[in-house]
Design an enzyme around this catalytic site. Structure first.
Site, PDB file in Angstrom:
ATOM      1  CD1 TRP A   1      31.719  45.572  29.742  1.00 58.33           C
ATOM      2  CD2 TRP A   1      32.312  43.495  30.340  1.00 58.33           C
ATOM      3  NE1 TRP A   1      32.833  45.657  30.548  1.00 58.33           N
ATOM      4  CE2 TRP A   1      33.226  44.401  30.915  1.00 58.33           C
ATOM      5  CE3 TRP A   1      32.492  42.128  30.565  1.00 58.33           C
ATOM      6  CZ2 TRP A   1      34.293  43.982  31.724  1.00 58.33           C
ATOM      7  CZ3 TRP A   1      33.557  41.722  31.379  1.00 58.33           C
ATOM      8  CH2 TRP A   1      34.440  42.646  31.939  1.00 58.33           C
TER       9      TRP A   1
ATOM     10  CG  HIS B   1      41.215  48.945  40.424  1.00 59.64           C
ATOM     11  ND1 HIS B   1      42.372  48.226  40.362  1.00 59.64           N
ATOM     12  CD2 HIS B   1      40.513  48.601  39.323  1.00 59.64           C
ATOM     13  CE1 HIS B   1      42.361  47.481  39.266  1.00 59.64           C
ATOM     14  NE2 HIS B   1      41.254  47.701  38.629  1.00 59.64           N
ATOM     15  CG  HIS B   2      37.077  47.701  37.956  1.00 62.00           C
ATOM     16  ND1 HIS B   2      37.202  47.958  36.617  1.00 62.00           N
ATOM     17  CD2 HIS B   2      38.040  46.804  38.261  1.00 62.00           C
ATOM     18  CE1 HIS B   2      38.197  47.215  36.124  1.00 62.00           C
ATOM     19  NE2 HIS B   2      38.726  46.522  37.102  1.00 62.00           N
TER      20      HIS B   2
ATOM     21  CE1 TYR C   1      47.224  42.522  35.269  1.00 62.27           C
ATOM     22  CE2 TYR C   1      45.195  42.620  36.522  1.00 62.27           C
ATOM     23  CZ  TYR C   1      46.340  43.223  36.069  1.00 62.27           C
ATOM     24  OH  TYR C   1      46.608  44.521  36.391  1.00 62.27           O
TER      25      TYR C   1
ATOM     26  CG  ASP D   1      45.103  15.274  23.039  1.00 62.81           C
ATOM     27  OD1 ASP D   1      44.696  16.319  23.585  1.00 62.81           O
ATOM     28  OD2 ASP D   1      44.618  14.819  21.999  1.00 62.81           O
TER      29      ASP D   1
ATOM     30  NE  ARG E   1      33.372  53.022  29.445  1.00 62.13           N
ATOM     31  CZ  ARG E   1      33.683  51.884  30.045  1.00 62.13           C
ATOM     32  NH1 ARG E   1      34.117  51.879  31.274  1.00 62.13           N
ATOM     33  NH2 ARG E   1      33.548  50.742  29.417  1.00 62.13           N
TER      34      ARG E   1
ATOM     35  CE  LYS F   1      54.832  38.604  32.623  1.00 61.01           C
ATOM     36  NZ  LYS F   1      54.747  38.467  34.081  1.00 61.01           N
TER      37      LYS F   1
ATOM     38  CB  THR G   1      53.051  45.127  34.748  1.00 59.77           C
ATOM     39  OG1 THR G   1      52.054  44.532  35.561  1.00 59.77           O
ATOM     40  CG2 THR G   1      52.605  45.121  33.310  1.00 59.77           C
TER      41      THR G   1
ATOM     42  CB  SER H   1      57.566  35.557  27.094  1.00 56.58           C
ATOM     43  OG  SER H   1      57.028  36.586  27.880  1.00 56.58           O
TER      44      SER H   1
ATOM     45  CB  SER I   1      33.517  26.490  28.343  1.00 55.41           C
ATOM     46  OG  SER I   1      34.688  26.818  27.664  1.00 55.41           O
ATOM     47  CB  SER I   2      36.329  29.623  31.560  1.00 52.94           C
ATOM     48  OG  SER I   2      35.847  30.357  30.477  1.00 52.94           O
TER      49      SER I   2
ATOM     50  CD  GLU J   1      37.725  37.514  31.628  1.00 53.25           C
ATOM     51  OE1 GLU J   1      37.844  36.528  32.374  1.00 53.25           O
ATOM     52  OE2 GLU J   1      37.549  37.430  30.409  1.00 53.25           O
TER      53      GLU J   1
ATOM     54  CG  HIS K   1      32.400  46.191  20.847  1.00 51.39           C
ATOM     55  ND1 HIS K   1      33.188  45.705  19.824  1.00 51.39           N
ATOM     56  CD2 HIS K   1      33.227  46.919  21.643  1.00 51.39           C
ATOM     57  CE1 HIS K   1      34.430  46.137  19.994  1.00 51.39           C
ATOM     58  NE2 HIS K   1      34.487  46.870  21.100  1.00 51.39           N
TER      59      HIS K   1
ATOM     60  CG  HIS L   1      41.256  44.040  37.980  1.00 52.07           C
ATOM     61  ND1 HIS L   1      41.138  45.107  37.148  1.00 52.07           N
ATOM     62  CD2 HIS L   1      42.573  43.789  38.072  1.00 52.07           C
ATOM     63  CE1 HIS L   1      42.341  45.504  36.767  1.00 52.07           C
ATOM     64  NE2 HIS L   1      43.229  44.732  37.313  1.00 52.07           N
TER      65      HIS L   1
END
Lengths: 312, 556
Positions: free
Chosen positions: B147, B310-311, B265, B111, B458, B339, B336, B276, B177-178, B263, B82, B261
């Site tokens: 994950w 922080h993780h 964002y 293009d 968890r 925004k 943040t 926006s 790819s990314s 990621e 998941h 982390h």
């Protein structure tokens, strides 16, 4: 109303400090959320487009002063929060210095081993502590990463192979505090539970004394047969029973199993009936457990239960 | 300024529509950014349904304490798949795909800079997804180590099955790819903008894609090398992450979160971009504080590179490291917050049209603020020690990634669907979808904050019947079922609208960015002529030659 656990029942000075900080931050957060919700609700009511209105509103591109204000306000909030963070950490995580740990906690897939270096007691899954004392725990792991967490008594900290951690812990009131492994550690992560039994100094000392007693191995009767089976049926390859050749530490020390409240790191309450069920097939109650189904016969199970329950 | 300037030539040539080139081959062999973009979106919708079903299985198992719906192994496989699916095969490729579709249109280009690389990027995602899901066919099924795949649990002595190997290979493919699509976006945005489209006039969605693309190029190589090391460990007996042989279990976590982390964002900045675009159009006002919205994105991107540990507050890195990462993480709240306040200020004083895209965008603000506030809370080390690895964190990041990214994605789908297909989506079904999503989502996840602080860890397939845990989990599960219903309504809306939707005009929302200038759907070559870009809202300037955006918009 039944009592809520975790942060709603902080039971140590460390946990109280952490709960206070959490409440404080939640209160600020609810305040900020309320401002945004009210503003958005007002906008939804006030600035909804009329069904016939096709004119464009005033085209406002922004306001430098506003931008500065709402950049500086969060800066101030964060400054306060960071200050609170630092002071709370001082309370809950003072330097260890050269102090020796009171208890060494060792994580295993999927049970906990507790070793008391000052007295030599070795036990599993149920940790006895004297109430009102600030104890130093050393946290280790034998296999994968686990995490020692008793929500009412303090912070959680990882048990990492090849890396030693420390944790200050105590309990203000006597009682049983339930915890669990908090870092995913494999199939039975869910059933790697912790019971902390906080008791008075005298009760704790008495318990330690009991734990250090090396029981007499029965030589006859059904328990005697159980003792023999324990040495011949591969039980001893993983478990320890003091006073016998069984001295392996792959599974929990079973010397004083009959004093414990649960079996299988919290899956069943400890009783001769449940121990019987467990020995028939541990995989039924803790699927994936490293203790295989030993395929014992009725009489073998009965004998081993009699042996383990009779150890004094 | 009463003199009318002929901005657009009168006669547009009739152009071939995509429809005329129908047939599978024209899609499979396509290097057209619009076709590739649409293929990205369709495949992520398929993965979204798969990942959603996995979530449903998880929630059914947790509906009651000690419930026996699936085995612990299957439960662990479900939450692993998941998380992996939703992050790497739904949110990430959706946002990249939306960017691939929109960026050239929004900047007035023909293009992407590298159309073939663009196609390669897409097909690598599909290849990675097939590799990942192929593991269902192996003897012991897919990976069951989460994950995050923490070592040494993901290493051979503890995971002998093939699952984690396929997992790492699949993600390595999507990683390549990314990086490719990140580079492609950067070059496209920096070199192919229409005349007059300066960086200060760039649509905010494109700004956010640009920052995201830099993040992809910086951080994907970190995790790709970690995957390579993990594969060496698993296949060739290397010992990078096995402490028993001199490796380090913590090193994996540094690599993983060094990527992981930023990621977050990567998953949320393009969503900010969608919001926006949608909020100004439906409020009938320009974005409030354009430079601050764009600038805060750059700030978030830079800060996100320095907060990974922080993780890892429970790892025991020491108080100095913990406090640094704590403060750095809290700082992200500032850009943040800027925004969020600019979005609210954009709505303030507008004439707001609450069509489905705007409903999702408005709800996004509230849900995302909740995620942001709990995010600041968990950045404080002692609070993190209370809630990390508990259901509080599950609630927090679902508010960020579902209440944030997915709500924005829904807003974006309803907003750009007419442009992509030439058909409007049903507003009635859209409203049903919206309300079912809002109710189902909050019902599923809000209560998990409480479960977390009450001590529910968890990633556990079962739990004891502590006071209220059973009923709270049941509420969460009922919420998940409502969410499943909302997805059915959504899928039905797409299917129905593709066939019977009202024909969409070129600019159904009366929007201002260049993609709305061309036909719906756009011609193969996008534009015959790109109108002059003289401000941030070229189509506003076209419609209001006497009230041009510049110089007013220059202020902020």
């Amino acid at each position: 109303m039944e009592k809520l656990g975790g942060i709603f029942n902080p039971s140590s000075p460390e946990m109280e400090a952490m709960a206070d900080l959490t409440y404080y931050v939640i209160a600020i957060s609810i305040g900020i959320l309320a401002i945004i919700v009210v503003a958005v609700a007002y906008i939804i009511i006030r600035y909804r487009k009329g069904s016939k209105d096709s004119s464009e509103p005033y085209q406002n591109f922004g306001d430098l002063r506003l931008e500065i204000v709402w950049t500086l306000i969060p800066v101030a909030i964060i400054a306060v929060l960071f200050q609170l963070t630092c002071s709370t950490m001082k309370t809950i995580d003072p330097p260890i210095g050269n102090e020796e740990p009171d208890i060494v906690v060792i994580g295993h897939q999927w049970w906990w081993e507790f070793y008391y270096p000052k007295s030599g007691v070795l036990t599993a899954n149920e940790m006895h502590i004297p109430v009102g004392k600030k104890l130093l725990l050393r946290i280790e792991s034998i296999d994968v990463i686990h995490d020692f967490w008793v929500p009412e008594l303090g912070p959680k900290i990882d048990a990492i192979p090849g890396h030693t951690n420390h944790l200050w812990m105590g309990a203000s009131e006597p009682g049983v505090y339930l915890g669990a492994c908090a870092e995913f550690c494999g199939t039975q992560h869910a059933n790697m539970r912790i019971r902390v039994i906080a008791e008075t100094e005298e009760e704790f000392n008495e318990w330690q004394k009991q734990e250090l007693v090396v029981p007499r191995t029965p030589r006859s009767g059904i328990a005697g047969k159980g003792a023999e089976l324990f040495q011949t049926k591969a039980c001893m390859n993983c478990h320890t029973i003091k006073g016998t050749p069984a001295a392996a530490r792959i599974g929990p020390d079973l010397t004083h199993l009959n004093k414990r409240q649960t079996i299988g790191a919290g899956v069943l309450t400890n009783s001769p009936e449940n121990l019987t069920k467990w020995l028939y097939n541990p995989q039924k109650y803790k699927q994936g457990s490293l203790m295989p189904n030993m395929k014992l016969s009725d009489s073998e199970v009965e004998a081993i239960v009699a042996y383990l329950e009779g150890l004094k | 300024m009463s003199m009318k300037i002929p901005l657009v030539p009168e006669n547009l040539k009739p152009l071939p529509r995509l429809k005329e080139n129908e047939g599978m081959l024209s899609w499979v062999a396509s290097v057209d950014h619009k076709q590739i973009g649409i293929m990205y979106l369709i495949s992520t919708l398929v993965f979204f349904i798969i990942g959603g079903l996995e979530a449903l299985v998880i929630r059914i198992q947790l509906a009651q304490p000690e419930f026996d719906f699936i085995s612990p192994e299957v439960y662990n496989q479900m939450f692993t798949m998941h998380g992996t699916t939703m992050i790497f095969f739904v949110v990430m490729p959706f946002l990249i795909g939306l960017g691939v579709y929109l960026v050239p249109l929004m900047i007035g280009a023909r293009d992407m800079a590298f159309p073939r690389l663009n196609a390669l990027s897409f097909w690598l995602v599909i290849f990675g997804g097939i590799l990942l899901y192929y593991s269902f066919l192996t003897q012991s099924g897919p990976s069951e180590v989460g994950w995050f795949a923490y070592a040494p649990l993901s290493e051979k002595p503890f995971s002998l099955n093939k699952g984690p190997t396929y997992w790492a290979l699949g993600l390595l493919a999507t990683g390549i790819s990314s990086v490719a699509s990140g580079l492609n976006n950067i070059v496209t945005i920096l070199t192919m903008r229409a005349k007059g489209m300066t960086m200060r006039r760039l649509p905010l969605f494109v700004w956010m894609i640009l920052v995201t693309s830099f993040l992809l190029v910086f951080v994907i190589p970190i995790i790709a090398s970690a995957f390579a090391m993990m594969l060496l460990d698993r296949l060739l007996e290397a010992t990078f992450f096995t402490p028993a042989h001199g490796g380090s279990a913590i090193l994996w976590q540094h690599f993983f979160w060094g990527f992981g982390h930023p990621e977050v964002y990567i998953l949320v900045l393009p969503a900010f971009g969608i919001i926006s675009e949608v909020i100004p159009v439906f409020s009938r006002k320009p974005i409030f504080g354009y430079s601050f919205v764009a600038g805060s994105t750059v700030a978030i991107g830079l800060l996100s590179l320095g907060v990974w540990a922080h993780h890892m507050f429970a790892v025991g890195l020491g108080n100095v490291a913990n406090l640094y990462f704590s403060l750095a993480s809290m700082l992200i709240a500032i850009p943040t917050g800027v925004k969020v306040l600019n979005w609210v200020a954009t709505m303030w004083g507008g004439k707001i049209w609450f069509a489905t895209p705007m409903l999702f965008a408005t709800a996004f603000i509230i849900e995302f603020v909740i995620a942001g506030l709990t995010g600041v809370a968990v950045a404080s080390v002692p609070i993190d020690w209370v809630v990390t690895d508990s259901y509080f964190v599950v609630a927090h990041f679902h508010y960020a990634l579902f209440g944030g990214s997915l709500f924005a994605i829904f807003a974006g789908i309803y907003y750009w669907f007419p442009k992509m297909t030439g058909r409007m989506m049903s507003e009635t079904l859209g409203k049903w979808h919206f309300w079912l999503t809002v109710i189902g989502f909050n019902m599923t996840f809000f209560i998990q904050h409480f479960l977390g602080v009450m001590g529910m860890p968890r990633r556990t397939y079962t739990y004891h019947d502590f006071p209220y845990w059973g009923s709270m989990n049941l509420i969460s599960t009922i919420g998940a079922i409502i969410l499943a219903l909302s997805v059915i309504v959504f899928a039905w809306n797409i299917r129905r609208s593709l066939k019977h939707g009202e024909k969409a005009p070129d600019n159904p929302w009366n929007a201002w960015t260049l993609e709305w200038y061309t036909t719906s759907p756009p011609a193969v070559h996008n534009f015959d002529l790109v109108p002059p870009v003289r401000g941030r809202r070229p189509l506003w300037d076209l419609a209001h030659p006497d009230q041009l955006d510049e110089p007013n918009s220059k202020v902020v």
